[in-house]
Design a protein around this motif. Structure first.
Motif, mmCIF file in Angstrom:
data_model
loop_
_atom_site.group_PDB
_atom_site.id
_atom_site.type_symbol
_atom_site.label_atom_id
_atom_site.label_comp_id
_atom_site.label_asym_id
_atom_site.label_seq_id
_atom_site.Cartn_x
_atom_site.Cartn_y
_atom_site.Cartn_z
ATOM 1 N N LEU A 6 0.836 -1.207 0.000
ATOM 2 C CA LEU A 6 0.000 0.000 0.000
ATOM 3 C C LEU A 6 0.869 1.255 0.000
ATOM 4 C CD1 LEU A 6 -2.741 -1.118 2.552
ATOM 5 C CD2 LEU A 6 -3.038 -0.804 0.080
ATOM 6 N N VAL A 7 1.928 1.242 0.792
ATOM 7 C CA VAL A 7 2.849 2.385 0.845
ATOM 8 C C VAL A 7 3.506 2.596 -0.520
ATOM 9 C CG1 VAL A 7 5.003 3.251 1.867
ATOM 10 C CG2 VAL A 7 3.252 2.213 3.325
ATOM 11 N N GLU A 8 3.952 1.503 -1.137
ATOM 12 C CA GLU A 8 4.576 1.612 -2.466
ATOM 13 C C GLU A 8 3.588 2.147 -3.495
ATOM 14 O OE1 GLU A 8 6.064 -2.320 -3.209
ATOM 15 O OE2 GLU A 8 7.707 -2.096 -1.762
ATOM 16 N N ALA A 9 2.335 1.690 -3.455
ATOM 17 C CA ALA A 9 1.316 2.188 -4.381
ATOM 18 C C ALA A 9 1.043 3.671 -4.137
ATOM 19 C CB ALA A 9 0.027 1.376 -4.233
ATOM 20 N N ALA A 10 1.026 4.082 -2.874
ATOM 21 C CA ALA A 10 0.800 5.490 -2.536
ATOM 22 C C ALA A 10 1.950 6.362 -3.031
ATOM 23 C CB ALA A 10 0.622 5.647 -1.027
ATOM 24 N N GLU A 11 3.178 5.894 -2.855
ATOM 25 C CA GLU A 11 4.339 6.655 -3.328
ATOM 26 C C GLU A 11 4.317 6.801 -4.845
ATOM 27 O OE1 GLU A 11 7.427 4.299 -1.540
ATOM 28 O OE2 GLU A 11 7.562 5.643 0.205
ATOM 29 N N LYS A 12 3.956 5.743 -5.531
ATOM 30 C CA LYS A 12 3.872 5.800 -6.994
ATOM 31 C C LYS A 12 2.779 6.777 -7.420
ATOM 32 C CE LYS A 12 3.368 2.907 -11.068
ATOM 33 N NZ LYS A 12 3.173 1.570 -11.613
ATOM 34 N N TRP A 13 1.629 6.749 -6.737
ATOM 35 C CA TRP A 13 0.530 7.669 -7.044
ATOM 36 C C TRP A 13 0.978 9.114 -6.851
ATOM 37 C CZ3 TRP A 13 -2.246 10.984 -3.688
ATOM 38 C CH2 TRP A 13 -3.374 11.565 -4.262
ATOM 39 N N SER A 15 3.789 10.411 -7.341
ATOM 40 C CA SER A 15 4.705 10.882 -8.380
ATOM 41 C C SER A 15 3.977 11.550 -9.540
ATOM 42 C CB SER A 15 5.568 9.728 -8.897
ATOM 43 O OG SER A 15 4.773 8.805 -9.608
ATOM 44 N N GLY A 16 2.658 11.328 -9.645
ATOM 45 C CA GLY A 16 1.907 11.900 -10.753
ATOM 46 C C GLY A 16 0.986 13.049 -10.376
ATOM 47 N N ASN A 17 1.143 13.599 -9.168
ATOM 48 C CA ASN A 17 0.287 14.702 -8.743
ATOM 49 C C ASN A 17 0.998 15.522 -7.664
ATOM 50 O OD1 ASN A 17 -0.466 13.723 -6.011
ATOM 51 N ND2 ASN A 17 -1.302 12.029 -7.191
ATOM 52 N N PRO A 18 0.380 16.594 -7.165
ATOM 53 C CA PRO A 18 1.076 17.478 -6.216
ATOM 54 C C PRO A 18 1.230 16.928 -4.797
ATOM 55 C CG PRO A 18 -0.862 18.580 -7.166
ATOM 56 C CD PRO A 18 -0.876 17.175 -7.635
ATOM 57 N N PHE A 19 0.619 15.806 -4.469
ATOM 58 C CA PHE A 19 0.661 15.292 -3.109
ATOM 59 C C PHE A 19 1.957 14.542 -2.810
ATOM 60 C CE2 PHE A 19 -3.912 15.869 -3.497
ATOM 61 C CZ PHE A 19 -4.207 16.442 -2.259
ATOM 62 N N ASP A 20 2.359 14.619 -1.541
ATOM 63 C CA ASP A 20 3.483 13.839 -1.028
ATOM 64 C C ASP A 20 2.963 12.940 0.083
ATOM 65 O OD1 ASP A 20 5.604 14.992 -2.552
ATOM 66 O OD2 ASP A 20 5.495 16.767 -1.265
ATOM 67 N N LEU A 21 3.465 11.732 0.141
ATOM 68 C CA LEU A 21 3.194 10.849 1.260
ATOM 69 C C LEU A 21 4.134 11.286 2.373
ATOM 70 C CD1 LEU A 21 1.798 8.329 2.463
ATOM 71 C CD2 LEU A 21 3.666 6.981 1.495
ATOM 72 N N ILE A 22 3.588 11.844 3.458
ATOM 73 C CA ILE A 22 4.447 12.407 4.502
ATOM 74 C C ILE A 22 4.567 11.509 5.726
ATOM 75 C CG2 ILE A 22 4.126 14.799 3.767
ATOM 76 C CD1 ILE A 22 2.071 15.078 6.084
ATOM 77 N N PHE A 23 3.691 10.491 5.816
ATOM 78 C CA PHE A 23 3.725 9.628 6.995
ATOM 79 C C PHE A 23 3.021 8.322 6.663
ATOM 80 C CE2 PHE A 23 1.843 8.276 11.111
ATOM 81 C CZ PHE A 23 2.995 8.176 11.870
ATOM 82 N N ALA A 24 3.601 7.233 7.099
ATOM 83 C CA ALA A 24 2.973 5.924 6.941
ATOM 84 C C ALA A 24 3.191 5.143 8.226
ATOM 85 C CB ALA A 24 3.574 5.179 5.752
ATOM 86 N N GLU A 25 2.100 4.698 8.841
ATOM 87 C CA GLU A 25 2.179 3.998 10.113
ATOM 88 C C GLU A 25 1.346 2.731 10.069
ATOM 89 O OE1 GLU A 25 0.849 4.506 14.741
ATOM 90 O OE2 GLU A 25 -0.242 5.484 13.142
ATOM 91 N N GLU A 26 1.932 1.656 10.540
ATOM 92 C CA GLU A 26 1.209 0.392 10.580
ATOM 93 C C GLU A 26 0.966 -0.095 12.002
ATOM 94 O OE1 GLU A 26 1.336 -3.894 8.290
ATOM 95 O OE2 GLU A 26 3.216 -2.880 8.687
#
Length: 129
Positions: A6-13, A15-26
């Motif tokens: 899920l984190v990898e999919a979010a990071e890839k997503w 890359s194509g828009n203005p958002f950054d993944l700033i935190f991921a917690e499990e």
């Protein structure tokens, strides 16, 4: 789906828009936090079994824009993380200063219809020789 995927999919997503993944917690909850300028933030709680995704924002300015994504998630059928993120991105387009997708699509269609026929389009009618 494993949280790492899920984190990898979010990071890839991202890359194509203005958002950054700033935190991921499990640990406590499977949570992904996203941020884009000018102060647009939201987070996604990822399912850990039969649950659905959940989107939310701690920003009072952003929260009303998430209603479309929340409605989408609660509609029938399982959703993927990318489907949820795309719906959130669509919801936040006005806050990000981007044109609405529906209006943009219509303008492209309308512009195509007004143009002169190209060389690959034959005009109907009698040809003059």
């Amino acid at each position: 789906m494993e949280f790492k995927q899920l984190v990898e999919a979010a990071e890839k997503w991202c890359s194509g828009n203005p958002f950054d993944l700033i935190f991921a917690e499990e640990d406590d909850e499977r949570r992904l936090d996203f941020y884009a300028e000018p102060g647009v933030s939201f987070y996604v709680l990822c399912p850990g079994g039969t649950d659905n995704f959940h989107v939310w924002s701690e920003s009072e300015d952003c929260l009303p824009f998430l209603q479309l994504a929340q409605d989408y998630i609660s509609s029938c059928g399982k959703k993927t993380l990318l489907e949820v993120l795309e719906k959130v991105f669509t919801s936040f387009r006005p806050l990000l200063g981007l044109p609405d997708i529906d209006d943009d699509t219509f303008e492209h269609y309308h512009a195509d219809m007004e143009g002169e026929p190209g060389a690959d389009h034959q005009q109907m009618g009698v040809s003059q020789q």
